[in-house]
Enzyme design. Sequence first.
Site, PDB file in Angstrom:
ATOM      1  N   SER A 124       0.835  -1.205   0.000  1.00 45.62           N
ATOM      2  CA  SER A 124       0.000   0.000   0.000  1.00 45.62           C
ATOM      3  C   SER A 124       0.865   1.249   0.000  1.00 45.62           C
ATOM      4  O   SER A 124       1.977   1.253   0.562  1.00 45.62           O
ATOM      5  CB  SER A 124      -0.854  -0.019   1.271  1.00 45.62           C
ATOM      6  OG  SER A 124      -1.452   1.227   1.483  1.00 45.62           O
ATOM      7  N   TYR A 148      -1.727  -0.547  10.577  1.00 45.01           N
ATOM      8  CA  TYR A 148      -2.020  -1.145   9.273  1.00 45.01           C
ATOM      9  C   TYR A 148      -0.815  -1.001   8.344  1.00 45.01           C
ATOM     10  O   TYR A 148      -0.346  -1.980   7.746  1.00 45.01           O
ATOM     11  CB  TYR A 148      -3.252  -0.482   8.638  1.00 45.01           C
ATOM     12  CG  TYR A 148      -3.391  -0.817   7.174  1.00 45.01           C
ATOM     13  CD1 TYR A 148      -3.762  -2.093   6.769  1.00 45.01           C
ATOM     14  CD2 TYR A 148      -3.097   0.122   6.182  1.00 45.01           C
ATOM     15  CE1 TYR A 148      -3.855  -2.413   5.413  1.00 45.01           C
ATOM     16  CE2 TYR A 148      -3.187  -0.186   4.838  1.00 45.01           C
ATOM     17  CZ  TYR A 148      -3.566  -1.459   4.460  1.00 45.01           C
ATOM     18  OH  TYR A 148      -3.640  -1.781   3.117  1.00 45.01           O
ATOM     19  N   LYS A 152       2.090  -3.797   6.504  1.00 39.16           N
ATOM     20  CA  LYS A 152       2.514  -3.879   5.098  1.00 39.16           C
ATOM     21  C   LYS A 152       4.033  -3.767   4.996  1.00 39.16           C
ATOM     22  O   LYS A 152       4.679  -4.500   4.250  1.00 39.16           O
ATOM     23  CB  LYS A 152       1.846  -2.781   4.276  1.00 39.16           C
ATOM     24  CG  LYS A 152       0.338  -2.923   4.176  1.00 39.16           C
ATOM     25  CD  LYS A 152      -0.068  -4.175   3.414  1.00 39.16           C
ATOM     26  CE  LYS A 152      -1.551  -4.360   3.290  1.00 39.16           C
ATOM     27  NZ  LYS A 152      -1.955  -5.658   2.776  1.00 39.16           N
TER      28      LYS A 152
END
Length: 337
Positions: A124, A148, A152
């Site tokens: 992302s 989050y 990643k």
Amino acid sequence: MSILVTGGAGYIGSHTCIELLSAGYEIVVLDNLSNSKPEVLKRISELTKKDFKFYQADLLDKTTLEKVFSENNIEAVIHFAGLKAVGESIEIPLHYYHNNITGTLVLCQTMKKYDVKKMIFSSSANVYGVPKLVPITETSPLSAINPYGRTKLVIEKILGDLYDSDNSWSIALLRYFNPIGAHESGRIGEDPNDIPNNLMPYINQVAIGKRDKLNVFGNDYDTHDGTGVRDYIHVVDLAKGHLKALEMIIPITGIDVFNLGTGTGYSVLDLIKSYENVTSKKIPYTFTHRRPGDVDKSYADITKANKILGWKALKSLEDMCYDSWRWQKNNPNGYGK
Ligand code: NAD
Ligand code: WQD
């Protein structure tokens, strides 16, 4: 030979399954349906007129994962499965770390055991944190600023270490910018649970009358109209990028990272204007305070994906807005209960 699509019932995964099946790939889908509905699987088959195997299973369930690899001749894995809400990741970080990171570890261990060493991973733009410069290149500094994004970043590092330990792997890390839009059939699209966190699904719900107005988070950013600028990319263009990445990783070994965006930034107000123009729907909005963690501008330098993958996003902002609306209009309650 089949492509295993983890998270294939989700928003980006379902659109990618359609592109894979349409291009003649055989696929196997694994999803625990924690953020998706079984109806989407029927619709993928309906649109492509192709069948595929589906395992309702969790990545953390090693026994079932082994079954998937032993029952199928898997050539490569496209790994979408993961939790993706930034705000929720701040509230329940352990759940995010466990689901996303441990899930990926279990998947990689199983792939290694069954000698499947080709993987595309959904990363992302969140890994760039607060970008100092735009457009963002793949070599821009990495500094995830929420759990989050850190999942990643950690997974990217794990996959890098895995490749360093065994150069027979072939891995593509794809950093998506802001996927919006829906399949042009109006049958497949984004179906958020609860109140949408992201801009386009929220606008869709205002347009269909489920919400009164949009809150625009901040109008004092350093952008052309004061509202946040992002690189919105049509989900079908994004899905097609996965096929290009697959064509690249199958015949070679190595690890590489690519930004997948359009290279153009649009503001919140640009998006509202475009949506109103193409749909003739009025989107009432008010300006509210900035959302914590939001950045002024984020858009991609897409030179690398263009040169190496031979991929470029083709759809316009108008296409993205119209296709989002068509999905919402045809499916006011998404895929239903
Ligand atoms: P999504 O939630 O629609 O799809 C993810 C799918 O994974 C869901 O169907 C969910 O049920 C499944 N899943 C989650 N955890 C699982 C587990 N442990 N085992 C099995 N299945 C599991 O999300 P999406 O928008 O399609 O995103 C796909 C991937 O792309 C995610 O990894 C996400 O982090 C990443 N990504 C998304 C965006 C975005 O804005 N949508 C942007 C950048 C990156
Ligand atoms: C876009 C713009 C908001 C909602 C997130 C993740 C990112 C990636 C994509 C997963 C911003 C503004 C939004 C609203 C608003 N996902 N906005 N009112 O934050 O760029 O990216 O989704 O990897 O990692 O962080 O997307 O759609 O939430 O916001 O004004 O109700 O719209 O401030 O400028 P974001 P978004």
